[in-house]
Design a protein around this motif. Sequence first.
Motif, PDB file in Angstrom:
ATOM      1  N   LYS A 150       6.078  -5.308   4.465  1.00 48.44           N
ATOM      2  CA  LYS A 150       5.799  -5.098   5.877  1.00 48.44           C
ATOM      3  C   LYS A 150       4.780  -3.971   6.057  1.00 48.44           C
ATOM      4  N   ALA A 151       5.000  -2.883   5.336  1.00 44.54           N
ATOM      5  CA  ALA A 151       4.096  -1.731   5.446  1.00 44.54           C
ATOM      6  C   ALA A 151       2.672  -2.106   5.035  1.00 44.54           C
ATOM      7  N   LEU A 152       2.547  -3.040   4.102  1.00 43.52           N
ATOM      8  CA  LEU A 152       1.224  -3.426   3.615  1.00 43.52           C
ATOM      9  C   LEU A 152       0.648  -4.613   4.386  1.00 43.52           C
ATOM     10  N   GLY A 153       1.436  -5.178   5.296  1.00 45.75           N
ATOM     11  CA  GLY A 153       0.921  -6.260   6.130  1.00 45.75           C
ATOM     12  C   GLY A 153       0.842  -7.610   5.440  1.00 45.75           C
ATOM     13  N   ARG A 183      -6.413  -6.712   5.385  1.00 44.26           N
ATOM     14  CA  ARG A 183      -5.269  -5.970   5.900  1.00 44.26           C
ATOM     15  C   ARG A 183      -4.533  -5.217   4.788  1.00 44.26           C
ATOM     16  N   ILE A 184      -4.305  -5.876   3.666  1.00 49.40           N
ATOM     17  CA  ILE A 184      -3.610  -5.201   2.556  1.00 49.40           C
ATOM     18  C   ILE A 184      -4.421  -3.989   2.102  1.00 49.40           C
ATOM     19  N   ALA A 185      -5.733  -4.197   1.934  1.00 44.88           N
ATOM     20  CA  ALA A 185      -6.592  -3.105   1.447  1.00 44.88           C
ATOM     21  C   ALA A 185      -6.534  -1.921   2.414  1.00 44.88           C
ATOM     22  N   ARG A 186      -6.651  -2.228   3.708  1.00 46.58           N
ATOM     23  CA  ARG A 186      -6.652  -1.170   4.719  1.00 46.58           C
ATOM     24  C   ARG A 186      -5.316  -0.411   4.703  1.00 46.58           C
ATOM     25  N   ASN A 187      -4.218  -1.155   4.695  1.00 41.53           N
ATOM     26  CA  ASN A 187      -2.904  -0.513   4.732  1.00 41.53           C
ATOM     27  C   ASN A 187      -2.602   0.297   3.472  1.00 41.53           C
ATOM     28  N   ALA A 188      -3.193  -0.138   2.346  1.00 40.83           N
ATOM     29  CA  ALA A 188      -2.942   0.572   1.082  1.00 40.83           C
ATOM     30  C   ALA A 188      -3.909   1.734   0.899  1.00 40.83           C
ATOM     31  N   GLY A 189      -4.926   1.809   1.766  1.00 35.67           N
ATOM     32  CA  GLY A 189      -5.928   2.848   1.611  1.00 35.67           C
ATOM     33  C   GLY A 189      -6.841   2.603   0.429  1.00 35.67           C
TER      34      GLY A 189
END
Lengths: 215, 233
Positions: A150-153, A183-189
């Motif tokens: 969820k946190a990583l989308g 989205r995953i890349a953005r959420n993971a930084g």
Amino acid sequence: MIKFLYADQLANQPKLAASMFRDRADQFHDRLKWDVSVDKNGFERDQYDHAGALYVIWEDNAGEHAGSMRVMPTTERTMIRDHFEDLTDSVDITSPLIWETTRFCISPRHAKDGKRIAGGVMLAGHELGLRFGLIASVGVFDLRMTRIYKALGWSPDVLGARGTGRDRICGGLWAFSPEIRSRIARNAGLDEALADIWFDASFTAPAPEQKALAA
Amino acid sequence: MEDLRESLWEETSLEGVQTLIAGLRDSLGVEHAVYHVVGGTGREYGAFTYSSDWVDHYKAEEFYRHDPVVNEAIRRFHPLDWKTLDWGPKKARQILTEAIDGGIGKQGLSIPVRGVGGQFAMFSVTGFESDAAWDKFIDEKCRDVLLSAHYIHDRVAQLMDGENTILAKPLSPRERDALAMLAAGKSRAEAADRLKISEHTFRVYVDTARHKLGAMNTVHAVAKAVSSGLILP
């Protein structure tokens, strides 16, 4: 960086492989208390860690395992098909367009950086789906992972569940799309371009002249 | 692969498989297509769109011992883009040069397929595109090439062994429901809503059903399910 390695290629990376199988023992046997076996080397391995298995592994600066998962085609025997059909709505999940991912593991040495490491492994796994034209991946996961997804989308469609509370495990399907990748890349930084770099580094043989230099 | 001619869906002879492979070549828009299987007992079968001269030459020169495509395919399960393989060794370079001169192709994409009973098969498509154009082809068509590989493998395995060779359990109620919704003309969104699953899950159930039925595409899967009495028309 993340490497895609088949089981037979792990022999060339003994430090990376040993730390992965030990971290899996720590996570699945010691902490989650799953019914998995650990051998005399302290490795958690099962029958699906055979020569044909593909691993997605984040290698840290010390050359050790930071996070990983195991991938296999569902046109062959998989853990879910053999043991967890009740978690997939009684559907035998098999297709050349669906791969199974299992043993998602984060090293205890990288627990503080867990979200970024998990995001990297998921970004790399997602890249397999995008590049090879797959429609889904299927896997079994526990409650703790639900929060990470969820946190990583990149939350899965949940098909079924077993157990309650901390012991609850679910079967799920993950989709692939360029939007999910961003989205995953953005959420993971993480820089999204890493997905291409990791993929190409593993799936492209070095040119002859480069190999001569490396040797 | 929704555009493969319907007449090719149910080839009933090994000669028909030669027609099928030409149909797959045309449908995928590639230079050549080739399928080769080695059974668990060593029995071989091949179907291809190029001249048999190349096959004879390839065998006589024992190219298969040095061909990086073959060497990779037997150990891997992912689709293999030929240009990512190691063509460094002299013999490998010779194979590629002769494949280009012989009109076979300078680019290729190969799908390894493993069947029940130790079968190993490979389906390849080739072209003369630039690297960039071939990357685009893979980006757009890798899924269709994967589907084609498993489809032709299943057809051949059935013709050679006379039985269903897909390693799978029968269709589940969920998969039959999904196909029945399509047979009744429901849209994917409507059908998913009725079955109380997401559209993505619906799509996966249709796809696993398609694979188990040995069907080329969704329309074919529905037709097969109806004709075999698995769902009502």
